[in-house]
Design a protein around this motif. Structure first.
Motif, PDB file in Angstrom:
ATOM      1  N   ALA A  26       0.839  -1.199   0.000  1.00  0.00           N
ATOM      2  CA  ALA A  26       0.000   0.000   0.000  1.00  0.00           C
ATOM      3  C   ALA A  26       0.874   1.249   0.000  1.00  0.00           C
ATOM      4  O   ALA A  26       1.836   1.344   0.757  1.00  0.00           O
ATOM      5  CB  ALA A  26      -0.905  -0.015   1.235  1.00  0.00           C
ATOM      6  N   ASN A  33      -5.729   3.666   8.582  1.00  0.00           N
ATOM      7  CA  ASN A  33      -5.033   2.892   9.613  1.00  0.00           C
ATOM      8  C   ASN A  33      -4.903   3.695  10.911  1.00  0.00           C
ATOM      9  O   ASN A  33      -5.124   3.162  12.005  1.00  0.00           O
ATOM     10  CB  ASN A  33      -3.642   2.490   9.120  1.00  0.00           C
ATOM     11  N   PHE A  37      -4.607   4.981   2.604  1.00  0.00           N
ATOM     12  CA  PHE A  37      -4.622   3.809   3.496  1.00  0.00           C
ATOM     13  C   PHE A  37      -4.057   4.151   4.860  1.00  0.00           C
ATOM     14  O   PHE A  37      -4.518   3.639   5.891  1.00  0.00           O
ATOM     15  CB  PHE A  37      -3.825   2.661   2.856  1.00  0.00           C
ATOM     16  N   SER A  95     -12.550   0.278   2.248  1.00  0.00           N
ATOM     17  CA  SER A  95     -12.161   1.665   2.535  1.00  0.00           C
ATOM     18  C   SER A  95     -13.167   2.654   1.949  1.00  0.00           C
ATOM     19  O   SER A  95     -12.975   3.858   2.065  1.00  0.00           O
ATOM     20  CB  SER A  95     -10.765   1.960   1.951  1.00  0.00           C
TER      21      SER A  95
END
Length: 769
Positions: free
Chosen positions: A49, A353, A349, A304
């Protein structure tokens, strides 16, 4: 198939047969070896990612629009997390000509042309992880799949199974650990995007600040924080670090945060908390907490993106869009009469997170003792959150930053709670049996502990590491190497490291090897030789000598032609190094210890490259004076044949230490046995010789029988499963009487009558029945 690891180049293509890598240019992505069939071609682009897979796809599309990749008349690009969102069904026509682009006229004719000319069509699915739920991937069962209404997964399944648009080119992007290969049975080409090299990181940072008067200072500031600079190997992380550096310089501060958690904490603070009133601060804290909960709910499902109906709070949506945490996108419509629908996806991403970690820390329903189960170094269960791979690190880091003013501005949690959570983590890691963790979980523990920057935890882990640390096959990114280096340096123990197939870059390898308490290491030959050549060029002879003395090669298994080439490079490197080391140490003769101490060499190249590889190997065998065990037996059978046996026999006089020679399953006939027999007595230390499962007949057995008395060191001879008859068996038995030194002769053959073999066993019990 999944073993593509990082290298210094941006694009690497992997041969799935030999797992060798070569750097390629973007223009070579669609170059596939000619095939007879015109079936669908599948190309996979792997990358962690944030490595720039989507940017690469955008660039491919841009190149195509400028006339490159002219073999394609149509290119369709789909973001998987968007097309798999709605619980709706689409036909192929709707997917191509409604969702992606809607022609003003002639849709029917265009679609018919596409069906008739699939070879001129490129379909790109960006982010394959968004298309599957890790459990169910349906088969396309429609009788007319091109026209039938299907879910996105069914359509993709039809494309992969070649039931839909057979002959097109499919390009997938995915993370290395996504379960892509479970659903795509045949991949024509695998490419991996790997991160920026240190030089490329510097170039990116320089370009980012080139119009700023902070340009020179920014690069210096970032490089001072080695951990953050190592994270800049990821283009996305590099952008975050640059943004924060810009903010820090504008505020007149003189240093950057020391951990990734601090970087994102400060990033969120700069985004939403500056110049806020008390009222808006409270509102923002509530919106952020809600957004964090949404991030977690989606993250648990490996998603997502979210549709408007699932995002009930208008304020939260506006908050997320305003500060760039969300990006909007339009959902496809079946007809013009349908009202246009929009969805939202997390812009990055890393942001999702971080928000997941924030939610776990702030959620009132989670008790302190339950927090530790979300860390990825659990020893009892499979790694549960590998899709949210940064989340455990952020969670550990935030536990020790709850007194930080930036954290306090994002939440209203009291100090007592924060201290309690810190104690929970400390207690958990104190009780953890670090020596039982597998390499992957150990590495995750090191990452999490490093993010805390707690001296007690760092020292505790450093002192409990095992002396033998293996990261065989575990990808070590530049940040991982920095963390490992930092923690090893704290320990008083001496360590032996196995870094083979870890994708470690040259700078990282040099950093670990240079540690005084790293007394030995294993790494890929090509990486090691490249490091030594670099040290030679920079005249760092002291480290060159030290690293050669720490390098371990024994035992070595050659599986590909590249392994043989690397071994040849190592031998060649020894010749070049002699002058360098003599200059540094004053010694008159120098041998690389790894070459001098190699005792076991396994050769398993298979039938395609077996003979070619052996002919190259025999040229350097004399360079290994301590070689005791040479094993040419492989499950796939090397098939070196008589030519290989003859070539090998010519170097027998140089193999003075060889004790075991295994030539089983190599298609050796009487001719090869004759050549071997002539030279075998020169192997003065040979104790075990195996010629199991070859094509040796009585003539070959006769030649072997003649030389057995001269092979005074031999203890075991295995000639099972050849084509020896009772005649050859009798000749070997007669010779055995003159060889009291031989303890065991194994010669069962289907061509020897059992009664004959039983009689010979009665004559000499050393013969196995």
């Amino acid at each position: 198939k999944n073993s593509a690891k990082a290298m210094e180049k941006e694009l690497v293509t992997c041969s799935l047969q030999e797992k060798e890598k070569t750097a390629i240019d973007r223009s070579q992505i669609f170059q596939i070896s000619p095939r007879k069939d015109l079936e669908t071609k599948v190309i996979v682009v792997l990358g962690k990612a944030g490595m720039g897979k989507s940017i690469l796809i955008q660039k491919i599309c841009q190149d195509w629009s400028n006339g490159e990749f002219s073999q394609f008349e149509f290119v369709f690009w789909f973001d998987c997390k968007q097309i798999s969102l709605p619980e709706k069904q689409y036909s192929l026509k709707e997917l191509l000509l409604e969702f992606f682009v809607k022609p003003q006229e002639g849709s029917k004719e265009i679609f018919e042309y596409i069906l008739q000319n699939p070879a001129k069509v490129l379909l790109v699915f960006d982010g394959f992880k968004g298309l599957h739920d890790h459990e169910n991937f349906p088969r396309c069962s429609a009788s007319q799949p091109e026209k039938a209404l299907c879910s996105i997964k069914e359509l993709l399944s039809g494309l992969i199974q070649k039931k839909i648009l057979n002959g097109c080119t499919l390009l997938f992007t995915a993370r290395p650990k996504d379960k892509l290969y479970q659903y795509v049975s045949k991949v024509d080409k695998t490419i991996e995007i790997v991160g920026f090299s240190p030089q490329q990181r510097e170039l990116y940072i320089t370009k980012y600040f080139e119009e700023s008067h902070y340009c020179d200072h920014a690069l210096k500031l970032i490089k001072e924080r080695e951990y953050l600079f190592s994270h800049c190997y990821s283009p996305v992380m590099c952008r975050f670090v640059c943004f924060l550096c810009e903010t820090v310089l504008e505020m007149g501060e003189k240093s950057l945060p020391s951990t990734l958690t601090e970087v994102f904490l400060k990033f969120f603070h700069q985004k939403i908390m500056l110049m806020q009133t008390d009222v808006t601060t409270t509102q923002n804290q509530e919106s952020l907490a809600t957004l964090a909960r949404i991030a977690w709910c989606l993250g648990e499902k490996h998603q997502s993106a979210v549709t408007s109906d699932l995002l009930s709070s208008k304020e939260v949506k506006e908050f997320a869009l305003k500060y760039g945490f969300f990006l909007p996108f339009a959902l496809p419509r079946h007809s013009d009469s349908e009202e246009e629908e929009f969805g939202s996806t997390f812009s990055d991403f890393a942001i999702q997170n971080f928000l997941c970690a924030l939610h776990l820390l702030l959620a009132e329903e989670l008790k302190d003792k339950n927090l530790t189960k979300y860390l990825s170094f659990l020893s009892k269960k499979k790694k549960p959150y590998n899709w949210l791979d940064l989340m455990p690190r952020f969670l550990a880091g935030l536990m020790f930053l709850q007194d930080d003013p930036y954290f306090c501005s994002l939440s209203n949690e009291d100090a007592k709670q924060s201290t309690k959570k810190q104690k929970t983590l400390l207690k958990y890691i104190r009780r953890l049996q670090i020596n039982t963790l597998c390499p992957e979980r150990l590495l995750e523990l090191l990452r999490c502990v490093y993010e805390t920057q707690n001296n007690y935890l760092l020292q505790h882990v450093a002192l409990r590491l095992e002396p033998d640390l293996s990261f065989l096959g575990i990808v070590l990114t530049p940040p991982d190497v920095h963390v490992l280096h930092s923690i090893l340096k704290r320990s008083r123990k001496e360590f032996s490291l196995d870094l083979r197939n870890s994708g470690i870059d040259m700078q990282g390898l040099q950093a670990l090897v240079s540690l005084r308490n790293v007394t030995s290491f294993r790494a890929s030959l090509s990486d090691t030789v490249r490091l030594w050549k670099s040290l030679e060029q920079t005249k760092n002879y002291e480290l060159l000598k030290a690293s050669t003395e720490k390098f371990v090669l024994d035992p070595f298994k050659a599986k590909t032609m590249k392994d043989i080439s690397d071994l040849s490079d190592l031998v060649e490197m020894q010749k070049k190094m002699m002058n360098c080391v003599q200059e540094a140490s004053g010694c008159t003769r120098y041998e690389i210890p790894a070459i001098r101490n190699l005792r076991k060499l396994e050769f398993a190249l298979g039938p395609a490259c077996g003979l070619q590889g052996l002919l190259k190997l025999v040229k350097i065998l004399a360079a290994f004076p301590s070689l005791q065990h040479l094993d040419l037996d492989a499950l796939s059978e090397n098939g070196i044949g008589d030519e290989g046996a003859k070539s090998l026999s010519e170097v027998f006089p140089t193999l003075t230490s060889l004790e075991t020679l295994n030539l089983s399953q190599n298609k050796i006939t009487d001719l090869g046995a004759e050549n071997l027999a002539t030279a075998l007595p020169s192997l003065s230390s040979l104790k075990t010789l195996s010629l199991y499962n070859n094509n040796i007949c009585d003539f070959g057995a006769e030649n072997l029988a003649k030389v057995l008395p001269a092979m005074t060191s031999l203890r075991v001879l295995d000639v099972q499963y050849n084509k020896i008859t009772g005649v050859g068996a009798q000749q070997l038995t007669d010779s055995l009487r003159k060889c009291p030194h031989i303890k065991h002769l194994v010669m069962w053959n289907p061509t020897i009558p059992y009664g004959v073999l039983e009689h010979l066993h009665q004559l000499d019990s050393r013969i196995s029945v």
